[in-house]
Design a protein around this motif. Sequence first.
Motif, PDB file in Angstrom:
ATOM      1  N   SER A 147       3.975   9.178   4.788  1.00 46.35           N
ATOM      2  CA  SER A 147       5.284   9.647   4.538  1.00 46.35           C
ATOM      3  C   SER A 147       6.029   9.229   3.142  1.00 46.35           C
ATOM      4  O   SER A 147       6.744  10.079   2.456  1.00 46.35           O
ATOM      5  N   ASP A 148       5.508   8.067   2.721  1.00 48.19           N
ATOM      6  CA  ASP A 148       5.884   7.695   1.371  1.00 48.19           C
ATOM      7  C   ASP A 148       5.455   8.428   0.121  1.00 48.19           C
ATOM      8  O   ASP A 148       6.102   8.789  -0.772  1.00 48.19           O
ATOM      9  N   GLU A 149       4.241   8.707   0.353  1.00 42.49           N
ATOM     10  CA  GLU A 149       3.584   9.423  -0.583  1.00 42.49           C
ATOM     11  C   GLU A 149       4.247  10.995  -0.448  1.00 42.49           C
ATOM     12  O   GLU A 149       4.296  11.733  -1.644  1.00 42.49           O
ATOM     13  N   GLY A 181       0.863   6.636   8.519  1.00 43.79           N
ATOM     14  CA  GLY A 181       2.140   7.316   8.458  1.00 43.79           C
ATOM     15  C   GLY A 181       3.176   6.604   7.503  1.00 43.79           C
ATOM     16  O   GLY A 181       3.681   7.471   6.810  1.00 43.79           O
ATOM     17  N   ASP A 182       2.853   5.194   7.546  1.00 48.50           N
ATOM     18  CA  ASP A 182       3.732   4.524   6.270  1.00 48.50           C
ATOM     19  C   ASP A 182       3.174   4.917   5.066  1.00 48.50           C
ATOM     20  O   ASP A 182       4.155   5.490   4.231  1.00 48.50           O
ATOM     21  N   ILE A 183       1.868   5.211   4.790  1.00 47.12           N
ATOM     22  CA  ILE A 183       1.646   5.580   3.518  1.00 47.12           C
ATOM     23  C   ILE A 183       1.881   6.892   3.409  1.00 47.12           C
ATOM     24  O   ILE A 183       2.254   7.159   2.236  1.00 47.12           O
ATOM     25  N   ILE A 189       0.787  -1.263   0.000  1.00 46.05           N
ATOM     26  CA  ILE A 189       0.031   0.234  -0.021  1.00 46.05           C
ATOM     27  C   ILE A 189       0.702   1.208   0.039  1.00 46.05           C
ATOM     28  O   ILE A 189       0.415   2.349  -0.739  1.00 46.05           O
ATOM     29  N   ASP A 190       2.035   1.283   0.536  1.00 41.86           N
ATOM     30  CA  ASP A 190       2.708   2.523   0.852  1.00 41.86           C
ATOM     31  C   ASP A 190       3.473   2.813  -0.582  1.00 41.86           C
ATOM     32  O   ASP A 190       3.428   3.814  -1.100  1.00 41.86           O
ATOM     33  N   ASN A 191       3.843   1.699  -1.384  1.00 45.21           N
ATOM     34  CA  ASN A 191       4.276   1.949  -2.592  1.00 45.21           C
ATOM     35  C   ASN A 191       3.432   2.174  -3.561  1.00 45.21           C
ATOM     36  O   ASN A 191       3.589   3.315  -4.367  1.00 45.21           O
TER      37      ASN A 191
END
Lengths: 356, 356
Positions: B250-252, B246-248, A222-224
């Motif tokens: 911060s990567d975005e 935050g994972d999502i 999902i993060d990617n």
Amino acid sequence: MKYNIALIHGDGIGPEVVNEAVHVLDTVAKKFGHEFCYTPLLAGGCAIDQKGECLPQETIDACKKADAVLLGAVGGWKWDTLPGDKRPERALLGLRKELGLFANIRPALLFDALAEACPLKAEIVEGGLDLVVVRELTGGIYFGERGTKETSMGPAAYDVEQYAEEEVRRIAVTAFDMAMKRNKKVTSVDKANVLESSRLWRRVVTETAKNYPEVTLEHLYIDNAAMQLVRNPKQFDVIVTGNIFGDILSDEASMITGSIGMLPSASLAAGNFGMYEPVHGSAPDIAGQDKANPMATILSAAMMLRYTFGLSKEADAIENAVKAVLAKGYRTPDIYTEGMTLVGTKEAGSLVCAEI
Amino acid sequence: MKYNIALIHGDGIGPEVVNEAVHVLDTVAKKFGHEFCYTPLLAGGCAIDQKGECLPQETIDACKKADAVLLGAVGGWKWDTLPGDKRPERALLGLRKELGLFANIRPALLFDALAEACPLKAEIVEGGLDLVVVRELTGGIYFGERGTKETSMGPAAYDVEQYAEEEVRRIAVTAFDMAMKRNKKVTSVDKANVLESSRLWRRVVTETAKNYPEVTLEHLYIDNAAMQLVRNPKQFDVIVTGNIFGDILSDEASMITGSIGMLPSASLAAGNFGMYEPVHGSAPDIAGQDKANPMATILSAAMMLRYTFGLSKEADAIENAVKAVLAKGYRTPDIYTEGMTLVGTKEAGSLVCAEI
Ligand SMILES: [Mg+2]
Ligand SMILES: [Mg+2]
């Protein structure tokens, strides 16, 4: 052929945009020799005002009897002080549950004529953008067990993300079937490097893919995925994912088109039954002023023809008519830019009819 | 003053980029009259090869004795066939847990000289982009209970998202403290319209805000936040959110800067202890070829000076030196564009030193 459509006009600009969609559907009926019968039903704030509840039983019953549901929008300031479980928006959750609408379909389309509104650089979306997010809609953490408990770090609250094999399989089938009619690529999004539910998700999607040898299956975390939508959205055809990840990605994908007010959606049940509605809300600030953009609802009606009634020629006719109206420079206020021709809700609807 | 730094060079390009950061730190030490002592430690793939485990106990012990940890990158193809719990990446999870690193700090900065690489239109990021995502790192669904069970829809798997008041309070304090040193705005991201854990999150963040009357607090739902990052990222100063959101985000947010290879990060414990590392990975394809971009690691060292050692003048000096090198047109291969001067890892490090 005769088709029965439940119409939920709803609140705010809902009635105006649904009226234009009906106008367009009637034009299609005449041209292609179909019969569309409409049953207007109450749901949302107007149902609270008239019936004392946002989703009356008679609305549910009538929707079940119809072949499909077309919905405008529900909610507005007027009901914002009600407690959460009494709000107009609850009607949508109720309809999804009662009608078994487990698959949410959100196309993210870049309209050539509106490409300027896209927040991404021109070179990233060159040649257009046309992807669909298929989101599981009745499972996952939004519907899991939740509660509170005591812990060593004080009172805590929890929510459970859970997916069962059958839940994943049916949404995977929806996604692969859709990919077969499109560019034959499915990207499944999960967090299988961490979550147990995601590992089950990935395994079932991978199993399902065996029945679709022509479709390329790809897995992304999902993060990617949230990054790739910004970096290179053209790599996607059909994205399939769970409820919360789909909520995030479908909204992000819509925003990337720059024309969120133009986007339709479908929520499908097993078989062909579906509920169709624009992505935008009820916009109470412009309700009743002939300022609303009816295109998203008109395009939702086109999705209804395509997915529930199997009338793809007719759906194409509507979609092409919308594009033609945009290409000729007609714009409702929300998408107006200098040099274009400003039109109201009704005129926008009539212009689409004229192109069919 | 004397500072003890644990150095984890790691795998792939890790050793090369850490070496340049040390080179820069030594230059700062000389100029500002500090003493930095380094303890090189094994973690990741190289630890597997030499010690049979990705995170040897002696590495954990030495990190605990140090004032801060500077890490390059871990992992690579070589260890990709190992089972999940034996992989080099596990070392990061182990370090977070053992060192109590509950706050992940990810600045998303647009470097003027690299603005062209930004995927968003120029007008959206005009005047720069400078936000920080503060992510809770040791709680939530990534660390919750998980398992499998039988359901009416077949075998199911579940994961529990859970937050306790104390967990939320300490990360909220980190975020508000940071906002006080920046533009005094905190955006808390949750899904409080659906999740019980998000309602607790929102309540505790709102309570914490009372101790920071100068800071403006705003709440956004995660789906809206994912959209707003694309539509108008300049509205953000400090974003605070749970582990998975935050994972999502911060990567975005990193992707939106267009220069993900330039971005540093910090993972902080209570007190001033922290582990600092670049956002990028170990890039085994270019390891040992003097091609890696050392800037993200050099900027991570600057964060270490700022957050753990309280040396903000020295941190500014490094950050300004990096900007000066970019402004003069020096580029490692990953960010090279026509007309610029191509340099290797070592030369890039030396150029930064020369600007300090
Ligand atoms: Mg949403
Ligand atoms: Mg990530």
